[in-house]
Write a protein that holds these residues in place. Structure first.
Motif, PDB file in Angstrom:
ATOM      1  N   ILE A  69       0.820  -1.213   0.000  1.00 20.91           N
ATOM      2  CA  ILE A  69       0.000   0.000   0.000  1.00 20.91           C
ATOM      3  C   ILE A  69       0.853   1.262   0.000  1.00 20.91           C
ATOM      4  O   ILE A  69       0.527   2.247  -0.657  1.00 20.91           O
ATOM      5  N   PHE A  70       1.965   1.230   0.728  1.00 19.42           N
ATOM      6  CA  PHE A  70       2.738   2.451   0.976  1.00 19.42           C
ATOM      7  C   PHE A  70       3.984   2.580   0.123  1.00 19.42           C
ATOM      8  O   PHE A  70       4.771   3.511   0.318  1.00 19.42           O
ATOM      9  N   PHE A  71       4.233   1.608  -0.785  1.00 16.60           N
ATOM     10  CA  PHE A  71       5.398   1.673  -1.664  1.00 16.60           C
ATOM     11  C   PHE A  71       6.704   1.761  -0.869  1.00 16.60           C
ATOM     12  O   PHE A  71       7.658   2.408  -1.268  1.00 16.60           O
ATOM     13  N   ASN A  72       6.710   1.095   0.298  1.00 15.47           N
ATOM     14  CA  ASN A  72       7.884   1.032   1.184  1.00 15.47           C
ATOM     15  C   ASN A  72       8.405   2.414   1.567  1.00 15.47           C
ATOM     16  O   ASN A  72       9.613   2.607   1.750  1.00 15.47           O
ATOM     17  N   GLN A  73       7.506   3.367   1.723  1.00 19.29           N
ATOM     18  CA  GLN A  73       7.914   4.727   2.068  1.00 19.29           C
ATOM     19  C   GLN A  73       8.001   4.972   3.576  1.00 19.29           C
ATOM     20  O   GLN A  73       8.520   5.995   4.004  1.00 19.29           O
ATOM     21  N   TYR A  74       7.473   4.056   4.382  1.00 18.55           N
ATOM     22  CA  TYR A  74       7.349   4.318   5.812  1.00 18.55           C
ATOM     23  C   TYR A  74       8.216   3.409   6.658  1.00 18.55           C
ATOM     24  O   TYR A  74       8.654   2.334   6.225  1.00 18.55           O
ATOM     25  N   MET A  75       8.420   3.833   7.887  1.00 18.81           N
ATOM     26  CA  MET A  75       8.996   2.983   8.913  1.00 18.81           C
ATOM     27  C   MET A  75       7.993   2.876  10.051  1.00 18.81           C
ATOM     28  O   MET A  75       7.178   3.783  10.260  1.00 18.81           O
ATOM     29  N   ARG A  76       8.017   1.776  10.773  1.00 18.18           N
ATOM     30  CA  ARG A  76       7.049   1.548  11.843  1.00 18.18           C
ATOM     31  C   ARG A  76       7.350   2.484  13.012  1.00 18.18           C
ATOM     32  O   ARG A  76       8.515   2.693  13.383  1.00 18.18           O
ATOM     33  N   THR A  77       6.327   3.042  13.568  1.00 17.39           N
ATOM     34  CA  THR A  77       6.475   3.895  14.749  1.00 17.39           C
ATOM     35  C   THR A  77       6.536   2.998  15.976  1.00 17.39           C
ATOM     36  O   THR A  77       5.574   2.296  16.293  1.00 17.39           O
ATOM     37  N   LYS A  78       7.654   3.041  16.685  1.00 21.97           N
ATOM     38  CA  LYS A  78       7.900   2.128  17.796  1.00 21.97           C
ATOM     39  C   LYS A  78       7.880   2.820  19.149  1.00 21.97           C
ATOM     40  O   LYS A  78       8.160   2.197  20.175  1.00 21.97           O
ATOM     41  N   SER A  79       7.560   4.112  19.143  1.00 21.37           N
ATOM     42  CA  SER A  79       7.578   4.888  20.379  1.00 21.37           C
ATOM     43  C   SER A  79       6.641   6.070  20.217  1.00 21.37           C
ATOM     44  O   SER A  79       6.403   6.541  19.096  1.00 21.37           O
ATOM     45  N   TYR A  80       6.099   6.543  21.323  1.00 26.24           N
ATOM     46  CA  TYR A  80       5.277   7.761  21.284  1.00 26.24           C
ATOM     47  C   TYR A  80       6.135   8.990  20.983  1.00 26.24           C
ATOM     48  O   TYR A  80       5.599  10.060  20.689  1.00 26.24           O
ATOM     49  N   PHE A  81       7.449   8.825  21.062  1.00 29.36           N
ATOM     50  CA  PHE A  81       8.389   9.929  20.840  1.00 29.36           C
ATOM     51  C   PHE A  81       9.471   9.500  19.847  1.00 29.36           C
ATOM     52  O   PHE A  81      10.635   9.889  19.966  1.00 29.36           O
ATOM     53  N   ASP A  82       9.071   8.709  18.875  1.00 28.82           N
ATOM     54  CA  ASP A  82      10.014   8.192  17.879  1.00 28.82           C
ATOM     55  C   ASP A  82      10.705   9.350  17.144  1.00 28.82           C
ATOM     56  O   ASP A  82      10.183  10.456  17.072  1.00 28.82           O
ATOM     57  N   ASN A  83      11.887   9.036  16.595  1.00 31.50           N
ATOM     58  CA  ASN A  83      12.694  10.033  15.875  1.00 31.50           C
ATOM     59  C   ASN A  83      13.142  11.174  16.794  1.00 31.50           C
ATOM     60  O   ASN A  83      13.306  12.307  16.371  1.00 31.50           O
ATOM     61  N   SER A  84      13.327  10.866  18.074  1.00 30.01           N
ATOM     62  CA  SER A  84      13.813  11.875  19.017  1.00 30.01           C
ATOM     63  C   SER A  84      14.565  11.181  20.142  1.00 30.01           C
ATOM     64  O   SER A  84      14.485   9.959  20.312  1.00 30.01           O
ATOM     65  N   ALA A  85      15.265  11.970  20.943  1.00 29.77           N
ATOM     66  CA  ALA A  85      16.003  11.436  22.080  1.00 29.77           C
ATOM     67  C   ALA A  85      15.081  10.960  23.195  1.00 29.77           C
ATOM     68  O   ALA A  85      15.523  10.281  24.126  1.00 29.77           O
ATOM     69  N   PHE A  86      13.791  11.293  23.123  1.00 30.18           N
ATOM     70  CA  PHE A  86      12.852  10.959  24.192  1.00 30.18           C
ATOM     71  C   PHE A  86      12.280   9.554  24.059  1.00 30.18           C
ATOM     72  O   PHE A  86      11.617   9.069  24.974  1.00 30.18           O
ATOM     73  N   GLY A  87      12.489   8.894  22.923  1.00 31.03           N
ATOM     74  CA  GLY A  87      11.949   7.559  22.734  1.00 31.03           C
ATOM     75  C   GLY A  87      12.682   6.532  23.589  1.00 31.03           C
ATOM     76  O   GLY A  87      13.904   6.558  23.718  1.00 31.03           O
ATOM     77  N   SER A  88      11.944   5.619  24.175  1.00 32.88           N
ATOM     78  CA  SER A  88      12.554   4.565  24.998  1.00 32.88           C
ATOM     79  C   SER A  88      13.104   3.460  24.111  1.00 32.88           C
ATOM     80  O   SER A  88      12.674   3.284  22.971  1.00 32.88           O
ATOM     81  N   ALA A  89      14.044   2.695  24.655  1.00 27.99           N
ATOM     82  CA  ALA A  89      14.630   1.570  23.922  1.00 27.99           C
ATOM     83  C   ALA A  89      15.170   0.571  24.928  1.00 27.99           C
ATOM     84  O   ALA A  89      15.544   0.940  26.058  1.00 27.99           O
ATOM     85  N   GLY A  90      15.225  -0.710  24.537  1.00 27.81           N
ATOM     86  CA  GLY A  90      15.746  -1.737  25.425  1.00 27.81           C
ATOM     87  C   GLY A  90      14.901  -1.862  26.680  1.00 27.81           C
ATOM     88  O   GLY A  90      13.686  -1.657  26.677  1.00 27.81           O
ATOM     89  N   ILE A  91      15.553  -2.213  27.782  1.00 25.96           N
ATOM     90  CA  ILE A  91      14.866  -2.285  29.070  1.00 25.96           C
ATOM     91  C   ILE A  91      15.349  -1.123  29.936  1.00 25.96           C
ATOM     92  O   ILE A  91      16.437  -0.580  29.711  1.00 25.96           O
ATOM     93  N   PRO A  92      14.552  -0.695  30.904  1.00 26.72           N
ATOM     94  CA  PRO A  92      14.976   0.443  31.732  1.00 26.72           C
ATOM     95  C   PRO A  92      16.192   0.093  32.590  1.00 26.72           C
ATOM     96  O   PRO A  92      16.268  -1.000  33.162  1.00 26.72           O
ATOM     97  N   ILE A  93      17.140   1.021  32.653  1.00 26.55           N
ATOM     98  CA  ILE A  93      18.344   0.812  33.468  1.00 26.55           C
ATOM     99  C   ILE A  93      18.657   2.100  34.239  1.00 26.55           C
ATOM    100  O   ILE A  93      18.108   3.165  33.955  1.00 26.55           O
ATOM    101  N   ASN A  94      19.516   1.964  35.214  1.00 31.54           N
ATOM    102  CA  ASN A  94      20.059   3.089  35.981  1.00 31.54           C
ATOM    103  C   ASN A  94      18.958   4.017  36.504  1.00 31.54           C
ATOM    104  O   ASN A  94      18.012   3.542  37.130  1.00 31.54           O
ATOM    105  N   GLU A  95      19.071   5.328  36.242  1.00 28.56           N
ATOM    106  CA  GLU A  95      18.128   6.283  36.821  1.00 28.56           C
ATOM    107  C   GLU A  95      16.694   6.036  36.362  1.00 28.56           C
ATOM    108  O   GLU A  95      15.751   6.190  37.140  1.00 28.56           O
ATOM    109  N   GLU A  96      16.521   5.646  35.098  1.00 25.77           N
ATOM    110  CA  GLU A  96      15.169   5.386  34.607  1.00 25.77           C
ATOM    111  C   GLU A  96      14.559   4.187  35.325  1.00 25.77           C
ATOM    112  O   GLU A  96      13.368   4.182  35.665  1.00 25.77           O
ATOM    113  N   LEU A  97      15.356   3.191  35.580  1.00 26.15           N
ATOM    114  CA  LEU A  97      14.874   2.023  36.323  1.00 26.15           C
ATOM    115  C   LEU A  97      14.440   2.428  37.727  1.00 26.15           C
ATOM    116  O   LEU A  97      13.396   1.971  38.230  1.00 26.15           O
TER     117      LEU A  97
END
Length: 604
Positions: free
Chosen positions: A340-368
C-alpha cells in the motif's frame, strides 16, 4: 500628599517584585537561544519578494473563525490574524523571541513572569495593543469553555495588569518550566472589539494585529486572507522574510481525491502530502512531466509523535490489556508498507520516535529507579523485556501472530463459537472504527480482514469532518485513527493527551480514556523537571508505560515532509529543522505569468 505616598509605595513594591529575575527579549527553557542579536532567522530569505495571490486547500467545511472555542469547525489559516506575545524559532527546540512582548522578565524561582509590551504594536483598526488586551485574551482563551485550553494554562494562578504596557502572571506550580513558553504563545485579541460573547457569533470577522486579515469568504466553502500593508511588525526581526504573499485563499473540497485532481489542474498551488499512494503515482500527468509541478522531500528533525488505531477504553470490550495486545497482533505493517505504501514508511515504535525521548531496550540506571517506585502497578514485562511490536514477512499470511492473538483472547476469558469471538457476557465481539479520511480506509480494510480471521467483526464508518469532530468531543466512538504530535520539549500537553482528569472532560484529547495513576504521576514529574536530563528520563519512562499498556496499535511515519507545488513558488535554500516553513516562501512573478498563459486556472 496621600496619593504621593501611595505612589511611592507602589514604586517600591514594583522594585521588590522584580528582584531576582531574568530580563531579556528572548529565552529558551533548554540551554541558550541561538540568536543572541536577532536580525532575521537563518531559514528565511530577507530579500524575498512580496506579491502574488496563492491558493491552498482544505477538506470538508468550516463554521467558525475562532479555533480556541469548544464547539464548531474552525476555518484554515486563522493563525495569520493574530500576533502572539512571543515567537518560536523553527530551528531551535524551545526558544522564543519577543513580538508583542518586547521584553520578558522571569522570576529565578519560576513563581511569576512579567511581559513588557511593545508600544508600537497595534490592531488592524489602529488601536494600540495594551496589557488589558492580553488580560482579556487570557480569560477568553485560557479560562473559556474549552477544557483543553483550561488544562493547558492550569498552572497560571493569577494575573495582574501593572500598567498599560505591563502584565504579570503568577504560577501555582513553580516547577513547571514550560509555563512561560506557553504564555508566550498566547494570541492577543482586541478587548474593545468584542462587546459580546464570541461564541454567540462564531462567523463574526475577527480583528487582529497579525500579518493578514480576512478579505472575503463564502461560509464553509472558501476564505481569502490579504496581507496587511501597514502591518505594525513588518520590519520586526521575527517577521523579516515571512508573509510574502499578498493574498492567500483556502478552497474547500469534499475529499482528498477530488482535491488532488484540482491541484493537478492548477486550481491551487501547494500540497503537504500525507498519502504514500498519492506521492508515488498520484501526481502523474502533463504538468509533472513538464516540470511545472515539483515534488520535493524536505527532511526534518521533528519527533514522529504517535499515529495509530486508538482504543476507547471507556468501552468495556477494550478494558482488558490482553485484548488490546491481541488486536495489535492483527495489524500487518510489513504487508501494508510493501503493498500500500510503496515502502515509504517505517514503523512507529515509540510515542516519541525520531527523538532522544523515545525509549529503547529495558529500563536501566536512573530510569529504572524512577519506574521501580511503581513496580506493582506496571506490567512485569516492562522491567525484563524490550517493547517490540509484532512483525511479519510481508507476504500477507500473518498466521503465527494471529495464533498468538487467539491465545491471548482465550486467556482474557473470551470464547469462540462457530469461528466467532464472544465476550465474557456472551455477546459477539463487534466494534466500529470511525474515520474521517477515506484514504485511511486502505489501511483499515486489511486490518479488518485479519481481525475476521480471529472472529472479530470491525465495521468501518467514514463521516464528514463536522460529525467527526462532534463525536470526538463526546467520545462517541469505539476506535479511531488518532495522531498525537510531540514537541521538542514535552510538557503540559501530555496531561490532556493521557491524563486521568482529561479522560473525564469532554472535548479533551485523551481519546483513549486513559486513567492510570502511574501515567498521571510521570506526567506531573515531566512538568516539574529541573533540567533537560531529567526531562529525558521521565519522558522515556512515560513512553514505556504507554507502550506496555497497549493503548494504541502504532502506525508508521516518515522523516521527510513531502511537498508538491507549482513551480512559480520559491523557498529559501535553508529549510527550518522543525517545520516546512511555508510562511517564508514567495512567488516568482515571471514564472507565474508564464503559467498563466499556459493554464487558464491560474488567472485569478
Amino acid at each position: 500628599m496621600r496619593w504621593k505616598i501611595f505612589f511611592i509605595f507602589l514604586l517600591s513594591f514594583k522594585v521588590l517584585v522584580l528582584a531576582d529575575t531574568y530580563s531579556s527579549n528572548a529565552f529558551a527553557i533548554n540551554g541558550e537561544v541561538k540568536y543572541k542579536d536577532l536580525q532575521y532567522f537563518d531559514y528565511v530569505n530577507p530579500k524575498a519578494k512580496k506579491g502574488g495571490h496563492i491558493k491552498e486547500y482544505a477538506i470538508g467545511t468550516y463554521d467558525s473563525f475562532y479555533d480556541f472555542l469548544f464547539k464548531g469547525t474552525p476555518a484554515k489559516g486563522l493563525n495569520k490574524l493574530y500576533d502572539t506575545l512571543m515567537v518560536r524559532s523553527l530551528d531551535e527546540p524551545s526558544s522564543q523571541y519577543g513580538l508583542i512582548a518586547q521584553r520578558i522578565e522571569r522570576a529565578e524561582d519560576n513563581s511569576f513572569v512579567i511581559f513588557h509590551l511593545n508600544k508600537n504594536a497595534y490592531f488592524h483598526d489602529g488601536v494600540e495593543v495594551s496589557a488589558f488586551d492580553v488580560e482579556f485574551s487570557f480569560y477568553t482563551i485560557a479560562r473559556g469553555d474549552n477544557p483543553v485550553m483550561n488544562q493547558y494554562y492550569a498552572d497560571v494562578k493569577s494575573l495582574q495588569v501593572l500598567d498599560k504596557y505591563t502584565i504579570r502572571f503568577d504560577f501555582s506550580n513553580t516547577q513547571n518550566r514550560e509555563i512561560a513558553l506557553i504564555l508566550g504563545d498566547l494570541p492577543v485579541l482586541p478587548k474593545h472589539y468584542y462587546t459580546e460573547d464570541i461564541a454567540k457569533n462564531p462567523l463574526k470577522i475577527p480583528l487582529g494585529s497579525g500579518p493578514y486579515q480576512i478579505e472575503n469568504f463564502v461560509a464553509g466553502r472558501s476564505i481569502t486572507y490579504k496581507r496587511v500593508e501597514n502591518y505594525w511588525a513588518k520590519n520586526h526581526p521575527t517577521r523579516i522574510g515571512y508573509f510574502n504573499f499578498d493574498k492567500i485563499t483556502y478552497d474547500y473540497y469534499k475529499d482528498d481525491l477530488v482535491a488532488l485532481e484540482a491541484f493537478k489542474a492548477g486550481r491551487y498551488d501547494y500540497r503537504l502530502e500525507s498519502s504514500a499512494k498519492n506521492w508515488a503515482n498520484g501526481y502523474e500527468g502533463v504538468a509533472l512531466k513538464n516540470k511545472n509541478i515539483i515534488q520535493e522531500e524536505i527532511s526534518h528533525s521533528l519527533p514522529s509523535g504517535m499515529q495509530g488505531f486508538f482504543f476507547n477504553l471507556r468501552k468495556p470490550i477494550f478494558q482488558d490489556i490482553l485484548v488490546r495486545e491481541a488486536l495489535n497482533l492483527a495489524f500487518d505493517f510489513e504487508w501494508s508498507n510493501k503493498n500500500i505504501f510503496f515502502n515509504q514508511y517505517m514503523r512507529t515504535k515509540s510515542y516519541f520516535d525520531n527523538s532522544a525521548f523515545g525509549s529503547a531496550g529495558i529500563p536501566i540506571n536512573e530510569e529504572l529507579q524512577i519506574l521501580m517506585e511503581y513496580k506493582n502497578q506496571l506490567p512485569p514485562k516492562l522491567f525484563t523485556h524490550p517493547f517490540v511490536l509484532p512483525t511479519t514477512d510481508g507476504m500477507g499470511e500473518n498466521r503465527e501472530n494471529l495464533k498468538k492473538a487467539q491465545s491471548l483472547l482465550r486467556e482474557a476469558g473470551l470464547s469462540y463459537k462457530n469461528g466467532k469471538l464472544y465476550t465474557k457476557e456472551n455477546k459477539p465481539f463487534v466494534f466500529e472504527l470511525l474515520l474521517v479520511s477515506p484514504a485511511m480506509e486502505r489501511v483499515a480494510i486489511p486490518f479488518a480482514k485479519n481481525l475476521q480471521k480471529i472472529g472479530i467483526d470491525m465495521k468501518i464508518r467514514i463521516v464528514d469532518i463536522s460529525q467527526y469532530l462532534n463525536r470526538l468531543r463526546e467520545f462517541d466512538f469505539d476506535m479511531i485513527v488518532a495522531v498525537f504530535p510531540q514537541s521538542l520539549s514535552p510538557g503540559n500537553e501530555q496531561s490532556f493527551f493521557w491524563g486521568s482528569k482529561a479522560a473525564k472532560e469532554k472535548g479533551s484529547y485523551n481519546y483513549a480514556g486513559i486513567e492510570n495513576v502511574v501515567v498521571d504521576a510521570l506526567i506531573q514529574k515531566i512538568i516539574n523537571v529541573k533540567n533537560y536530563q531529567e526531562l529525558l528520563l521521565y519522558v522515556r519512562a512515560l513512553d514505556r508505560v504507554l507502550l506496555w499498556n497497549y493503548y494504541t496499535i502504532p502506525h508508521f511515519h516518515t522523516k521527510n515532509f513531502r511537498v508538491a507545488y507549482w513551480k512559480f513558488l520559491e523557498h529559501p535554500s535553508i529549510t527550518p529543522l522543525y517545520d516546512v516553513g511555508f510562511e517564508t516562501w514567495w512567488v516568482d512573478e515571471e514564472k507565474l505569468q508564464k503559467l498563466q498563459r499556459e493554464y487558464p486556472s491560474f488567472r485569478r
